[in-house]
Scaffold this motif. Structure first.
Motif, short mmCIF file in Angstrom:
data_model
loop_
_atom_site.label_atom_id
_atom_site.label_comp_id
_atom_site.label_asym_id
_atom_site.label_seq_id
_atom_site.Cartn_x
_atom_site.Cartn_y
_atom_site.Cartn_z
N UNK A 82 -15.65 10.72 4.38
CA UNK A 82 -17.07 10.36 4.35
C UNK A 82 -17.33 9.28 5.40
N UNK A 83 -18.17 9.58 6.37
CA UNK A 83 -18.31 8.72 7.56
C UNK A 83 -18.94 7.36 7.26
N UNK A 84 -19.79 7.26 6.25
CA UNK A 84 -20.44 5.98 5.99
C UNK A 84 -19.72 5.16 4.92
N UNK A 85 -18.48 5.54 4.61
CA UNK A 85 -17.66 4.78 3.68
C UNK A 85 -16.42 4.26 4.40
N UNK A 86 -15.74 3.29 3.80
CA UNK A 86 -14.61 2.64 4.47
C UNK A 86 -13.29 3.38 4.29
N UNK A 87 -13.32 4.54 3.61
CA UNK A 87 -12.10 5.33 3.45
C UNK A 87 -11.52 5.26 2.06
N UNK A 88 -10.34 5.88 1.90
CA UNK A 88 -9.61 5.81 0.64
C UNK A 88 -8.20 5.30 0.93
N UNK A 89 -7.76 4.38 0.11
CA UNK A 89 -6.44 3.76 0.26
C UNK A 89 -5.75 3.75 -1.09
N UNK A 90 -4.49 4.28 -1.14
CA UNK A 90 -3.70 4.80 -0.05
C UNK A 90 -4.24 6.13 0.48
N UNK A 91 -3.76 6.58 1.66
CA UNK A 91 -4.27 7.82 2.23
C UNK A 91 -3.85 9.04 1.43
N UNK A 92 -4.62 10.12 1.57
CA UNK A 92 -4.36 11.33 0.80
C UNK A 92 -2.98 11.90 1.06
N UNK A 93 -2.44 11.72 2.27
CA UNK A 93 -1.12 12.26 2.59
C UNK A 93 -0.04 11.63 1.71
N UNK A 94 -0.18 10.35 1.40
CA UNK A 94 0.78 9.70 0.51
C UNK A 94 0.70 10.30 -0.89
N UNK A 95 -0.52 10.57 -1.32
CA UNK A 95 -0.73 11.18 -2.63
C UNK A 95 -0.12 12.58 -2.67
N UNK A 238 9.61 -0.36 3.45
CA UNK A 238 8.94 -0.58 4.74
C UNK A 238 8.83 0.74 5.51
N UNK A 239 9.90 1.52 5.51
CA UNK A 239 9.87 2.83 6.19
C UNK A 239 8.77 3.71 5.61
N UNK A 240 8.63 3.71 4.31
CA UNK A 240 7.63 4.55 3.64
C UNK A 240 6.22 4.07 3.94
N UNK A 241 6.01 2.77 3.84
CA UNK A 241 4.67 2.21 4.10
C UNK A 241 4.23 2.52 5.53
N UNK A 242 5.12 2.37 6.48
CA UNK A 242 4.76 2.59 7.88
C UNK A 242 4.63 4.07 8.19
N UNK A 243 5.43 4.92 7.57
CA UNK A 243 5.33 6.36 7.77
C UNK A 243 3.95 6.87 7.38
N UNK A 244 3.43 6.39 6.26
CA UNK A 244 2.12 6.84 5.76
C UNK A 244 0.95 6.07 6.38
N UNK A 245 1.24 5.03 7.17
CA UNK A 245 0.20 4.09 7.59
C UNK A 245 -0.57 3.64 6.35
N UNK A 246 0.20 3.21 5.38
CA UNK A 246 -0.26 2.94 4.02
C UNK A 246 -1.05 1.64 3.96
N UNK A 247 -2.05 1.61 3.11
CA UNK A 247 -2.78 0.38 2.81
C UNK A 247 -2.85 0.25 1.29
N UNK A 248 -2.40 -0.90 0.78
CA UNK A 248 -2.41 -1.13 -0.66
C UNK A 248 -1.01 -1.38 -1.19
N UNK A 249 -0.88 -1.32 -2.51
CA UNK A 249 0.38 -1.58 -3.20
C UNK A 249 1.14 -0.27 -3.41
N UNK A 250 2.42 -0.32 -3.17
CA UNK A 250 3.32 0.81 -3.45
C UNK A 250 4.51 0.29 -4.24
N UNK A 251 5.03 1.10 -5.16
CA UNK A 251 6.27 0.78 -5.87
C UNK A 251 7.32 1.83 -5.53
#
Length: 373
Positions: A82-95, A238-251
């Motif tokens: 959605x162009x007028x929104x700031x996105x979804x975090x984490x990205x759908x590819x991580x999901x 770190x490898x996982x966060x950077x692979x996904x260009x992740x934003x937010x918390x991951x466990x």
């Protein structure tokens, strides 16, 4: 285009969404929720929309996140476009990756993150092959869905193979099963990290987890005698966060073996093993997730003092008895009592850390369901 963020839309309205919203309020931000359950825990902290009200939910928020990894990927993908929104975090590819255990394990291997040996199982013959190739015992799991111990079967001997197939084989109609080699591990630990929009990463200390029938019962923070494991765990996440260009918390959940740690699974969200951070860290996992999603500077992930988190499962304790114990913090999820259901958690962190174990014992004695604590 820069979007001013005042309201965060959360997919899901359970206790994780509730605790995210509590942190958001402290930062002057609002949350709204997409949740079909009636009277979910998050309803105390913001407006709840049903899935039939998706458009209204979208209009009410500036940016989106989630509290549960089984959120439909298509919904997450559409919110991110959605162009007028700031996105979804984490990205759908991580999901998408974390919703399929085979894809997740393949990614671990791709990124040189050690795992147990595993094989895809599409039919009974492939299950028999897996049992021969990986050896017994092994764990047979659905590759999609299932949490808190659901959707899996431990095959200990030949007689169990047919039983396991009878229980889980039907799932092969929609996706393969995964057979995982059984490894000798001394304990289970997890690491939680947060990554901001600028790529900055903050790491919480490794914690030790105790499960009962697949449900987390207790978390000890920091994990005892784990300094030698920290670098490997941080490198893995770190490898996982950077692979996904992740934003937010991951466990990242891990098994400890004689040679180090083996990755078990990712949770692309705030995590039960990080609940202790509300009182036990300088900045909690919930606040740091909100900061990351809103594009704010990350907070300090250092531990304040050693803590133990206990899940309250199924039945509430007598709260006045719990609160009479020094150094106890009680968090109710406002859920109805039900067997096997997480309905609250307790963080124990007495003023004198030398009395931590003794204080935990006092609290455990007051819990209706001790679950191997």
């Amino acid at each position: 285009m820069t979007t001013t963020i005042n309201t965060i839309g959360i997919l899901g309205g359970g206790q994780l969404g509730m605790m995210l919203a509590q942190s958001a309020l402290n930062l002057g931000l609002q949350c709204v929720f997409l949740e079909d359950a009636d009277n979910p825990p998050a309803s105390f902290y913001g407006k709840v929309f049903k899935s039939s009200q998706l458009d209204e939910f979208i209009n009410a928020a500036d940016v989106f996140t989630l509290e549960f990894e089984n959120t439909p990927v298509d919904t997450a993908q559409s919110l991110g476009e959605i162009t007028n929104k700031a996105g979804i975090y984490p990205p759908a590819i991580a999901l998408r990756t974390t919703q399929d255990r085979l894809h997740e394990k393949a990614l671990f291997n791709q990124l040189d993150i050690d795992t147990v040996p595993f094989l895809a199982v599409n039919d009974f013959d492939e299950l028999q092959h897996a049992c021969q190739h990986l050896g017994l015992p092994l764990v047979l799991k659905t590759s999609r869905g299932g949490y808190d111990g659901k959707g899996q079967f431990v095959i200990k001997n030949q007689a169990d193979i047919h039983t396991a197939w009878d229980e889980l084989g039907q799932a092969c109609q929609t996706a393969p099963l995964i057979a995982e080699g059984f490894i000798q591990f001394s304990r289970e630990v997890s690491i939680i990290a947060v990554r901001g929009k600028d790529g900055q990463i903050g790491y919480y200390p490794l914690v030790e987890n105790t499960h009962h029938h697949g449900i987390l019962a207790k978390t000890v923070a920091p994990a005892p005698d784990a300094n030698h494991l920290t670098e490997q765990a941080q490198n893995n996440i770190k490898k996982l966060l950077e692979h996904f260009d992740y934003v937010g918390v991951m466990a990242l959940e891990l098994f400890v073996t004689e040679t180090g740690v083996l990755a078990n699974e990712i949770a692309p969200r705030v995590h039960n093993s990080g609940h202790w951070t509300i009182e036990g860290a300088v900045c909690s996992q919930f606040e740091n997730h909100i900061r990351a999603v809103a594009g704010l500077p990350l907070g300090d992930t250092r531990i304040v003092k050693p803590s133990v988190m206990l899940n309250v499962i199924g039945t509430y304790p007598v709260i006045k008895d719990i609160l009479a114990v020094d150094g106890v913090h009680y968090h109710s999820y406002h859920k109805e009592e039900r067997d096997g259901r997480k309905i609250a958690h307790i963080t124990v962190m007495p003023a004198d850390s030398n009395t931590l174990d003794e204080t935990v014992e006092k609290v455990v004695k007051l819990l209706p369901n001790k679950l191997g604590m």
